[in-house]
Enzyme design. Structure first.
Site, PDB file in Angstrom:
ATOM      1  N   HIS A 162      -5.088  -8.679 -17.185  1.00 55.65           N
ATOM      2  CA  HIS A 162      -6.372  -8.134 -17.629  1.00 55.65           C
ATOM      3  C   HIS A 162      -6.450  -6.632 -17.320  1.00 55.65           C
ATOM      4  O   HIS A 162      -6.908  -5.846 -18.171  1.00 55.65           O
ATOM      5  CB  HIS A 162      -7.504  -8.879 -16.919  1.00 55.65           C
ATOM      6  CG  HIS A 162      -8.813  -8.815 -17.632  1.00 55.65           C
ATOM      7  ND1 HIS A 162      -8.996  -9.211 -18.942  1.00 55.65           N
ATOM      8  CD2 HIS A 162     -10.042  -8.394 -17.206  1.00 55.65           C
ATOM      9  CE1 HIS A 162     -10.253  -9.036 -19.296  1.00 55.65           C
ATOM     10  NE2 HIS A 162     -10.905  -8.537 -18.262  1.00 55.65           N
ATOM     11  N   HIS A 174     -20.642  -7.341 -17.099  1.00 51.09           N
ATOM     12  CA  HIS A 174     -19.298  -7.223 -17.664  1.00 51.09           C
ATOM     13  C   HIS A 174     -19.135  -8.142 -18.879  1.00 51.09           C
ATOM     14  O   HIS A 174     -18.557  -7.746 -19.898  1.00 51.09           O
ATOM     15  CB  HIS A 174     -18.277  -7.578 -16.580  1.00 51.09           C
ATOM     16  CG  HIS A 174     -16.856  -7.332 -16.975  1.00 51.09           C
ATOM     17  ND1 HIS A 174     -16.402  -6.113 -17.424  1.00 51.09           N
ATOM     18  CD2 HIS A 174     -15.768  -8.164 -16.989  1.00 51.09           C
ATOM     19  CE1 HIS A 174     -15.111  -6.185 -17.692  1.00 51.09           C
ATOM     20  NE2 HIS A 174     -14.704  -7.424 -17.442  1.00 51.09           N
ATOM     21  N   HIS A 182       2.545   1.879  -3.328  1.00 53.34           N
ATOM     22  CA  HIS A 182       1.549   2.437  -4.250  1.00 53.34           C
ATOM     23  C   HIS A 182       1.350   3.923  -4.003  1.00 53.34           C
ATOM     24  O   HIS A 182       1.296   4.731  -4.953  1.00 53.34           O
ATOM     25  CB  HIS A 182       0.225   1.687  -4.075  1.00 53.34           C
ATOM     26  CG  HIS A 182      -0.876   2.199  -4.940  1.00 53.34           C
ATOM     27  ND1 HIS A 182      -2.094   2.607  -4.444  1.00 53.34           N
ATOM     28  CD2 HIS A 182      -0.948   2.386  -6.281  1.00 53.34           C
ATOM     29  CE1 HIS A 182      -2.861   3.021  -5.431  1.00 53.34           C
ATOM     30  NE2 HIS A 182      -2.189   2.897  -6.553  1.00 53.34           N
ATOM     31  N   HIS A 215     -11.872   5.780  -8.650  1.00 55.14           N
ATOM     32  CA  HIS A 215     -10.418   5.930  -8.596  1.00 55.14           C
ATOM     33  C   HIS A 215      -9.763   5.278  -9.812  1.00 55.14           C
ATOM     34  O   HIS A 215      -8.834   5.838 -10.414  1.00 55.14           O
ATOM     35  CB  HIS A 215      -9.915   5.285  -7.300  1.00 55.14           C
ATOM     36  CG  HIS A 215      -8.512   5.655  -6.936  1.00 55.14           C
ATOM     37  ND1 HIS A 215      -7.998   6.914  -7.122  1.00 55.14           N
ATOM     38  CD2 HIS A 215      -7.504   4.921  -6.385  1.00 55.14           C
ATOM     39  CE1 HIS A 215      -6.741   6.946  -6.704  1.00 55.14           C
ATOM     40  NE2 HIS A 215      -6.417   5.750  -6.262  1.00 55.14           N
ATOM     41  N   GLU A 271       0.819  -1.208   0.000  1.00 49.88           N
ATOM     42  CA  GLU A 271       0.000   0.000   0.000  1.00 49.88           C
ATOM     43  C   GLU A 271       0.856   1.262   0.000  1.00 49.88           C
ATOM     44  O   GLU A 271       0.586   2.218  -0.740  1.00 49.88           O
ATOM     45  CB  GLU A 271      -0.947  -0.007   1.201  1.00 49.88           C
ATOM     46  CG  GLU A 271      -1.717   1.290   1.427  1.00 49.88           C
ATOM     47  CD  GLU A 271      -2.659   1.664   0.300  1.00 49.88           C
ATOM     48  OE1 GLU A 271      -3.218   2.778   0.355  1.00 49.88           O
ATOM     49  OE2 GLU A 271      -2.840   0.863  -0.646  1.00 49.88           O
TER      50      GLU A 271
END
Length: 381
Positions: free
Chosen positions: A339, A280, A112, A174, A109
């Protein structure tokens, strides 16, 4: 006296500024004999590359359940590094070994967050230097300024992702915001390269439609991921042994709700997760058909356009293969990362294609007798 809750900003910003000096120094040294626009072009390309890396690492953070590895913001238990918060992290991990706070999740985290701050620092430098060189830019100053404003908005999305405990609508927002940042940088990158690609008006409109479908599909993919609905449909091409299983689209696509909760306050049902997954899949089929048609049309255009057709076909194949693989292989980390990164690469490629087509259109208009008097930068608005 600085509020202790915000005092951590000072070491965080100093750390991010120090890290940002590395790519800045590299660009300035490699381009030390070049003029300011050439240096800005190189820095824009580097920021674009790091933004793509940030999106991929953000997916890694989400897929490893590390989004709450540091449960506060902007630091980690009020510190600039997990090293300084060892006691708090150890206590949380001891109390819940498989919980959201562990030693490695805290590091994921914070890496990032630091990468995001480095990208933000580079966007600030781009805006400031672009202002100084505004008369020599190949595009309007509004683009780097908008990029800086948007990266700040992204920072706020990052904050509320943590403080609202992975609220699905915020996490998906986000992700979409990161894709917009990537698109803004790609537009500027193509303006600096100044390599127009002539496409017919119909082909440009078709590409714009496909780009819109792609953005919708990325949003749906983010909604699937943030709601952990990837494995709600077992098997492919059927879902749980049925072509059209029972699904609750109303509950699944209620946007304003907490993670795992339904809009009425209860828990999200399996039928709602199936609906999210099915949505999706359905748009994926529509997008695939539309993109294949676009690829054929771009290929027929010939010349340099065929490179875009080949790139889009390869990326589309990657997306289809990794999407099916995620279902069949039960969401493996490598497949899920491929992906997510593939979606970002598809978006960047589509934006690059449309940006080059727009350059050709603008230059064609400005070279005509009617447009010669009003000739301006390629990205003037």
């Amino acid at each position: 006296m600085l509020d202790p809750r915000w005092a951590v900003f000072v070491p965080l910003l100093l750390g991010a500024a120090t890290l940002a000096l590395l790519p800045l120094g590299w660009v300035w040294l490699r381009r030390r004999g070049a003029d300011t626009p050439a240096r800005l072009a190189a820095l824009t390309a580097l920021t674009l590359f790091l933004t793509f890396d940030l999106i991929a690492f953000g997916a890694f953070t989400r897929l490893t359940d590390s989004g709450l590895g540091c449960p506060d913001w902007p630091g980690c238990y009020g510190e600039a590094s997990p090293l300084q918060a060892q006691d708090e992290i150890h206590a949380a991990q001891t109390a819940m070994p498989s919980g959201p706070v562990t030693w490695h999740k805290a590091w994921i985290e914070m890496v990032h967050r630091y990468l995001a701050m480095v990208v933000g620092a580079l966007c600030l430098v781009l805006a400031v230097v672009s202002y100084a060189a505004r008369k020599r830019l190949p595009h309007s100053l509004a683009w780097p300024v908008l990029t800086l404003v948007w990266v700040i908005v992204q920072g706020m999305f990052g904050k509320y992702t943590v403080t609202l405990k992975l609220y699905p609508a915020v996490v998906t927002g986000h992700l979409l915001g990161a894709m917009l940042l990537l698109a803004l940088l790609m537009l500027q990158h193509q303006a600096y390269r100044d390599r127009p690609l002539l496409l017919s008006p119909g082909l440009r409109r078709g590409a714009a439609v496909v780009l819109g479908l792609l953005v919708l599909q990325i949003a749906l993919g983010g909604w699937v991921s943030t709601n952990y609905a990837v494995v709600a449909c077992q098997g492919f091409p059927q879902c749980n042994g049925q072509w059209w299983p029972q699904a609750d689209f109303h509950q699944g696509f209620t946007l304003l709700r907490e993670l795992g909760r339904a809009g009425h306050g209860g828990y999200l049902t399996l039928d709602a997760l199936v609906a999210i997954h099915l949505g999706h899949r359905l748009v994926a089929m529509l997008l695939s058909v539309a993109m294949l048609a676009l690829i054929v049309a771009v290929w027929r255009r010939g010349g340099e356009a065929r490179g875009y057709a080949q790139a889009l076909l390869a990326l589309l194949a990657l997306q289809v293969a990794s999407g099916i693989g995620n279902v069949v292989l039960q969401w493996p980390l490598l497949g899920a990362l491929a992906h997510s990164a593939g979606a970002a690469a598809l978006l960047a490629t589509m934006v690059g294609l449309l940006a080059r087509a727009r350059l050709a259109r603008v230059q064609r208009v400005s070279s005509s007798p009617a447009g010669a008097a009003s000739r301006g930068p390629a990205l003037s608005t």
